[in-house]
Scaffold this active site. Structure first.
Site, mmCIF file in Angstrom:
data_model
loop_
_atom_site.group_PDB
_atom_site.id
_atom_site.type_symbol
_atom_site.label_atom_id
_atom_site.label_comp_id
_atom_site.label_asym_id
_atom_site.label_seq_id
_atom_site.Cartn_x
_atom_site.Cartn_y
_atom_site.Cartn_z
ATOM 1 N N LEU A 13 78.420 49.199 32.084
ATOM 2 C CA LEU A 13 77.091 49.733 32.050
ATOM 3 C C LEU A 13 76.520 49.830 30.553
ATOM 4 O O LEU A 13 75.460 49.595 30.352
ATOM 5 C CB LEU A 13 77.032 51.110 32.622
ATOM 6 C CG LEU A 13 77.284 51.322 34.124
ATOM 7 C CD1 LEU A 13 77.208 52.567 34.674
ATOM 8 C CD2 LEU A 13 76.684 50.268 34.994
ATOM 9 N N ASP A 32 83.666 52.678 20.937
ATOM 10 C CA ASP A 32 84.523 52.767 22.253
ATOM 11 C C ASP A 32 85.829 52.629 21.438
ATOM 12 O O ASP A 32 85.799 52.508 20.478
ATOM 13 C CB ASP A 32 84.153 51.294 22.974
ATOM 14 C CG ASP A 32 84.421 51.536 24.621
ATOM 15 O OD1 ASP A 32 85.639 51.791 24.783
ATOM 16 O OD2 ASP A 32 83.499 51.596 25.356
ATOM 17 N N TYR A 135 88.039 62.630 39.002
ATOM 18 C CA TYR A 135 87.081 61.978 38.285
ATOM 19 C C TYR A 135 86.006 62.688 38.628
ATOM 20 O O TYR A 135 85.226 63.181 37.488
ATOM 21 C CB TYR A 135 87.065 60.534 38.802
ATOM 22 C CG TYR A 135 85.655 59.731 38.166
ATOM 23 C CD1 TYR A 135 85.694 59.185 37.042
ATOM 24 C CD2 TYR A 135 84.598 59.509 39.248
ATOM 25 C CE1 TYR A 135 84.430 58.885 36.580
ATOM 26 C CE2 TYR A 135 83.493 58.940 38.638
ATOM 27 C CZ TYR A 135 83.584 58.276 37.419
ATOM 28 O OH TYR A 135 82.383 57.832 36.870
ATOM 29 N N LYS A 139 83.523 65.411 35.888
ATOM 30 C CA LYS A 139 81.933 65.339 35.903
ATOM 31 C C LYS A 139 81.311 66.905 35.960
ATOM 32 O O LYS A 139 80.509 67.174 35.299
ATOM 33 C CB LYS A 139 81.422 64.302 36.694
ATOM 34 C CG LYS A 139 81.971 62.944 36.628
ATOM 35 C CD LYS A 139 81.311 62.485 35.139
ATOM 36 C CE LYS A 139 81.844 60.711 35.198
ATOM 37 N NZ LYS A 139 81.238 60.303 33.827
ATOM 38 N N CYS A 165 75.902 51.603 40.537
ATOM 39 C CA CYS A 165 75.082 50.751 39.466
ATOM 40 C C CYS A 165 75.835 49.324 39.452
ATOM 41 O O CYS A 165 76.651 49.093 38.634
ATOM 42 C CB CYS A 165 74.875 51.332 38.209
ATOM 43 S SG CYS A 165 73.831 50.622 37.269
#
Length: 278
Positions: A13, A32, A135, A139, A165
């Site tokens: 992404l 990154d 995971y 969030k 996505c």
């Protein structure tokens, strides 16, 4: 704006966000843990840095106006693996933003923060957290972190609960698809909105079968333009019969709702790696 920061720039992404983000600021700093991310765009620089290193995040965010935070492990994994990049890393981004006077964090949250809700419930942005994995739990932490940093320290944030996505290759994607163009539209809206405070928006395209709604998030200005229905005939022709007893087909988290905690959800899915190359 003078300076934008993008974390997770080496990810799939992130690869689609880098070029459009260079159009929104004089300088884009991509970061990154990878050694490099290929050819840089005009106005872009790259800094290799670890989200779990607070000092590194403070340095990267120096003089930034906003940060687009996409860096994380992007799949279910054992909690001890999730802890560093996804939980401690989120804290470090918000803390570095606060210490540097950064106005706003635009955060790649996920449907998996609410993944155990049923599709039939057609939830909105006010639905309570109901994570389907470690995971997703991370969030939830970052969303609550963002709310607290707004309430206590005045750091704005937009939390984009991103769905699928990726290329539409399975029936679930007909409802959950987020096109790359709509991803860019959503991130751009989150950056350019005049005021957001603490906000949540679902990262989903204008799909006929969408299982959630963005009522209450209109102030962000996100207007998706793509619709997965264009793929329906082909996808459904090749799909097995639906199973109404399968929790993965009944919840908005899909297969993440049924995998054992700590085990990969992406391993059960077909994700085409069509990262944008430079």
């Amino acid at each position: 704006m003078k300076k934008l920061v993008l974390t997770g720039a080496a990810g799939r992404l992130g690869s689609y966000l880098r070029e459009p983000l260079t159009q929104l600021a004089d300088e884009l700093v991509s970061t990154d843990i990878a050694e490099d991310i290929g050819t840089l765009y005009d106005g872009e620089s790259y800094v290799q840095a670890d989200l779990a290193d607070l000092d590194a995040m403070i340095d990267v965010l120096k003089d930034a106006d906003m940060v687009v935070h996409f860096g994380a492990i992007g799949d279910e994994a054992p909690f001890e693996d999730i802890l560093g990049p996804n939980i401690i890393g989120a804290h470090n981004v918000w803390e570095a933003a606060y210490r540097n006077g950064v106005k706003r964090v635009i955060y790649a949250s996920s449907v998996h923060a609410v993944g155990m809700h049923k599709i039939a419930d057609n939830i909105g942005i006010d639905a309570p957290h109901r994570p389907d994995t470690f995971y997703g739990l991370a969030k939830c932490f970052a969303e609550d972190l963002g709310r607290m940093y707004w309430d206590k320290r005045g750091v704005e944030s937009v939390h984009m609960r991103i769905f699928s996505c990726a290329q539409v290759v399975a029936p679930r994607s007909l409802s959950t698809w987020l096109s790359y163009d709509d991803l860019i539209r959503m991130v751009t809206a989150a950056i350019t909105a005049q005021t957001v405070g603490f906000s949540i928006v679902y990262g989903i395209s204008n799909n006929d079968r969408a299982p959630v709604h963005n009522t209450g998030a209109g102030h962000i200005g996100y207007k998706p333009q793509d619709n997965a229905e264009q793929f329906a005939e082909t996808v459904l022709a090749n799909a097995p019969p639906a199973d109404p007893t399968n929790l993965a087909q009944m919840t908005i988290g899909g297969p993440f709702a049924t995998i054992p905690l700590g085990e990969s959800g992406l391993a059960t899915m077909t994700i085409v790696d069509d990262s944008k190359k430079t």
